[in-house]
Design a protein around this motif. Sequence first.
Motif, short mmCIF file in Angstrom:
data_model
loop_
_atom_site.label_atom_id
_atom_site.label_comp_id
_atom_site.label_asym_id
_atom_site.label_seq_id
_atom_site.Cartn_x
_atom_site.Cartn_y
_atom_site.Cartn_z
N LEU A 1 10.79 -0.62 -9.72
CA LEU A 1 9.65 -0.81 -10.62
C LEU A 1 8.46 -1.30 -9.81
CD1 LEU A 1 10.53 -2.70 -13.95
CD2 LEU A 1 9.53 -0.41 -13.68
N THR A 2 7.30 -0.76 -10.09
CA THR A 2 6.08 -1.29 -9.47
C THR A 2 5.11 -1.66 -10.59
OG1 THR A 2 4.93 0.83 -9.51
CG2 THR A 2 6.36 0.39 -7.60
N ALA A 3 4.04 -2.34 -10.22
CA ALA A 3 3.06 -2.74 -11.23
C ALA A 3 2.44 -1.51 -11.89
CB ALA A 3 1.97 -3.59 -10.59
N THR A 4 2.32 -0.43 -11.09
CA THR A 4 1.72 0.79 -11.67
C THR A 4 2.52 1.27 -12.88
OG1 THR A 4 0.97 1.40 -9.48
CG2 THR A 4 0.99 3.15 -11.14
N ASP A 5 3.85 1.10 -12.79
CA ASP A 5 4.71 1.53 -13.90
C ASP A 5 4.40 0.74 -15.17
OD1 ASP A 5 6.15 3.26 -12.18
OD2 ASP A 5 7.36 1.58 -11.49
N LEU A 6 3.80 -0.44 -15.00
CA LEU A 6 3.61 -1.34 -16.14
C LEU A 6 2.16 -1.32 -16.63
CD1 LEU A 6 5.76 -4.34 -14.83
CD2 LEU A 6 6.48 -2.39 -16.24
N LYS A 7 1.37 -0.39 -16.16
CA LYS A 7 -0.03 -0.34 -16.61
C LYS A 7 -0.10 0.13 -18.06
CE LYS A 7 -2.59 0.03 -12.35
NZ LYS A 7 -3.84 0.52 -11.77
N PHE A 8 -1.16 -0.31 -18.74
CA PHE A 8 -1.36 0.13 -20.12
C PHE A 8 -2.86 0.09 -20.43
CE2 PHE A 8 -2.42 -4.01 -21.98
CZ PHE A 8 -1.93 -4.89 -21.03
N TYR A 9 -3.26 0.69 -21.53
CA TYR A 9 -4.68 0.75 -21.90
C TYR A 9 -5.03 -0.46 -22.76
CZ TYR A 9 -5.14 5.39 -19.96
OH TYR A 9 -5.19 6.45 -19.08
N ASN A 10 -6.09 -1.16 -22.34
CA ASN A 10 -6.53 -2.31 -23.14
C ASN A 10 -7.48 -1.85 -24.24
OD1 ASN A 10 -9.01 -1.79 -22.03
ND2 ASN A 10 -9.04 -3.59 -20.71
N ASP A 11 -8.07 -2.81 -24.95
CA ASP A 11 -8.88 -2.44 -26.11
C ASP A 11 -10.23 -1.82 -25.71
OD1 ASP A 11 -9.68 -4.79 -25.03
OD2 ASP A 11 -10.33 -5.70 -26.90
N GLU A 12 -10.49 -1.80 -24.39
CA GLU A 12 -11.69 -1.08 -23.93
C GLU A 12 -11.30 0.28 -23.35
OE1 GLU A 12 -13.90 -5.27 -22.74
OE2 GLU A 12 -13.16 -3.91 -21.20
N VAL A 13 -10.06 0.67 -23.60
CA VAL A 13 -9.50 1.94 -23.12
C VAL A 13 -9.55 2.01 -21.59
CG1 VAL A 13 -9.33 4.42 -23.61
CG2 VAL A 13 -10.49 2.94 -25.22
N LYS A 14 -9.29 0.85 -20.97
CA LYS A 14 -9.18 0.80 -19.52
C LYS A 14 -7.70 0.65 -19.15
CE LYS A 14 -13.70 0.43 -18.34
NZ LYS A 14 -14.07 1.19 -19.57
N LEU A 15 -7.26 1.38 -18.16
CA LEU A 15 -5.86 1.31 -17.71
C LEU A 15 -5.72 0.09 -16.81
CD1 LEU A 15 -3.16 2.83 -17.90
CD2 LEU A 15 -3.82 4.06 -15.83
N ILE A 16 -4.94 -0.90 -17.28
CA ILE A 16 -4.90 -2.17 -16.54
C ILE A 16 -3.47 -2.65 -16.32
CG2 ILE A 16 -7.12 -2.93 -17.51
CD1 ILE A 16 -5.33 -4.89 -19.27
N ASN A 17 -3.32 -3.58 -15.43
CA ASN A 17 -2.12 -4.43 -15.36
C ASN A 17 -2.52 -5.79 -15.88
OD1 ASN A 17 -0.89 -2.83 -12.51
ND2 ASN A 17 0.40 -3.40 -14.24
N GLU A 18 -1.55 -6.48 -16.42
CA GLU A 18 -1.86 -7.83 -16.91
C GLU A 18 -0.68 -8.72 -16.55
OE1 GLU A 18 -1.93 -8.42 -21.20
OE2 GLU A 18 -3.95 -9.26 -20.97
N ALA A 19 -0.95 -9.78 -15.78
CA ALA A 19 0.15 -10.68 -15.38
C ALA A 19 0.81 -11.22 -16.65
CB ALA A 19 -0.41 -11.82 -14.54
#
Length: 747
Positions: free
Chosen positions: A706-724
């Motif tokens: 697993l890498t952080a990239t696998d855990l990215k998602f779209y926030n409410d600004e429709v930006k693809l992000i990681n979040e600790a």
Amino acid sequence: MKKFLPLLILSLICLSVFGQKKSSPALRADMLIRQMTLDEKIGQLNQYTSDRNATGKITADGDKANQVRQGKVGSMLNVVGAEETRKLQELAMQSRLKIPMIFGLDVIHGFRTTFPVPLAETATWDVALMEKSARIAATEAAAYGIHWTFAPMVDVARDPRWGRVMEGAGEDTYLGSLVAKARVNGFQGNGLGNTDAVMACAKHFAAYGAAVGGRDYNSVDMSLRQLNETYLPPFKAAAEANVATFMNSFNDINGIPATANKYIQRDLLKNQWNYKGFVVSDWGSIGEMVAHGYAKNGYEAAMKAIIAGSDMDMESRCYRDHLKQLVLDKKVDISIINDAVKRILIKKFELGLFEDPYRFCNIEREKQQTDNVANREVAREIGKKSIVLLKNEKLSNGKTLLPLSKQTKRVALIGPLFKATTANHGFWSVAFPDDTARIVSQYQGIKNQLDKNSEILYSKGCNINDTDTSGFEAAIATAKAADVVILSLGEAADMSGEAKSRSSLQLPGVQEELMKEIYKTGKPIVLLLNTGRPLIFNWAADNIPAILYTWWLGTEAGNSIADVVFGDYNPAGKLPMSFPRTEGQIPIYYNHYSTGRPAKDENDKNYVSAYIDLQNSPRFPFGYGLSYTKFNISNLKLSANELAINGGKLTVTVDVENAGDYDGEEVVQLYVRDLFGCVVRPVKELKGFKKLFLKKGETQSVSFTLTATDLKFYNDEVKLINEAGDYELFVGNSSDAHLKTKCKLTL
Ligand code: GLC
């Protein structure tokens, strides 16, 4: 000298366009466009169907052959065969600039060899095998003059009332993205220009599977966040796999028909994703914008579609009839037309059609692909691997009913689908006159493998979809005379597919009544369910001891089914969609949000998000499928308890034991849950799976990275992000995975 100058320039240009292979397709396209009249440019944007096996409403108008000869038709669909395509290509070669046509066809799950419907293939969870299936389909189709398949359909679908779920990869974005890439690679092979490679087409762009009510062609309305999070990734995966074309969808998205949706076709696809292929409209979808109430007439529809990025017009004739006037009226800039034409010409150059317009019209190659035995073997293999064992409970003798012995003395085959032939091809198969003779029926498949001293008793019992019970009596007698009954029930092949939405997902007709009558005889029953979608069959699921979901498995259906029924192959299929208990549960999917009042179990009704009259779980969950053996998954371990967002990697390991009596395959699945986020997050998300073979008694360890990239998602600004934050990880053999651990994603 003066009068020869234009001829001299034209011949120099033609030499450079046709003669010089070394110039890039883009440069050659630019050179050619400089020579084209506006009419010739518009001709490249116009696509007609042949009048045979049309897949939409045919518009009978004008002499298509003459229009081809005049360079007014850039492409045709539904033309099949080396000879037939050659004839039409010869007409195109009579046009002033001799621009070849491209021939498209819906090669969705096979061509001369039909493979399981795509939803069934996805149940193999074998991405390499799905790529192989597409590769064979492309090789066969290319031998018959086809340059372009309108596949893969990559629409995520969570609503089994929608008939086109059969055509895609089911409800999951991660799995659907892997399947999209595999199918594109399969169809395009070693690249355009090879005579066994066809252009693929990612469709239907976009979110067609989210039609309200599961009603085909219906509206879609969702946040851009949901669109980017759930429905667009398989299209992005196809684009990254260099899919040659896209096809837009019939539906409106957030109030704008996809065909004129500038956000998805131009801003996202062509600009943000930097996509260089071309977009074809779906059948008539440009003209349909009048019915949508989004264009007053064909003139306005053509304007909105071309400006939004629809490059080729399939069958609506709006481009043919209005683009010239739109340019003259300065409503559409010629640069937009040139861009669309260039995108299409580049593909024609890449296919090598300017060097040899007839390179796909090879009778000898066609003959080699007419009945390829090796391809049938692959179809048989992928067929048996598509089958999902839903139930195989122990009988009073302590043994499971499946697999059946080939020496079973008397086997009753009962049901309207046992002797069906072309039904096994399902929707979106390519029809040929000799199909009936080539398809292995389920009856024939069982007969092929049952011992010669055994006896097959047969009764149709009933039809698929009417109220006639006159066959029940004979069927009951057949069952009583047998040692075991195999029932083959399900939908008609044309009850799933395009424009095949169903409000009820029950077995049609009187099939369930027949099943209950056969059950009363007390004979042990194996149930085969044939369909292109999840059905609802609660009585069977409660009462029938052995159930195989056999979908529509294609040309080798009977052999694939017999391989599983008699245990030559231990089934390992896993459901690519959640199966609802009732239509009232739809849409139902595993990766839902928690809500503020999640039910604590499937019977919790106390002020929680649940139905008071139904359990809270699906009848069968996403990723579910049994085996003739028993697998134990244990000893979940992480390489660390933290995963750094920048460059971190986490290894997840489990042990898998085959604790049963048969060798077999298991699909070990890894799910994650982001416990707290800047937006609500799914209770589970598939992030990895491994299919492995274990001999009985064998144990293997399986690892996922697993890498952080696998855990990215779209926030409410429709930006693809990681979040600790805190995550739970689950490993199991379905989305009901309970083996769980925790980890932290850290900055
Ligand atoms: C149909 C389908 C599309 C298909 C096209 C050509 O309406 O929506 O998937 O590729 O027309 O047959």
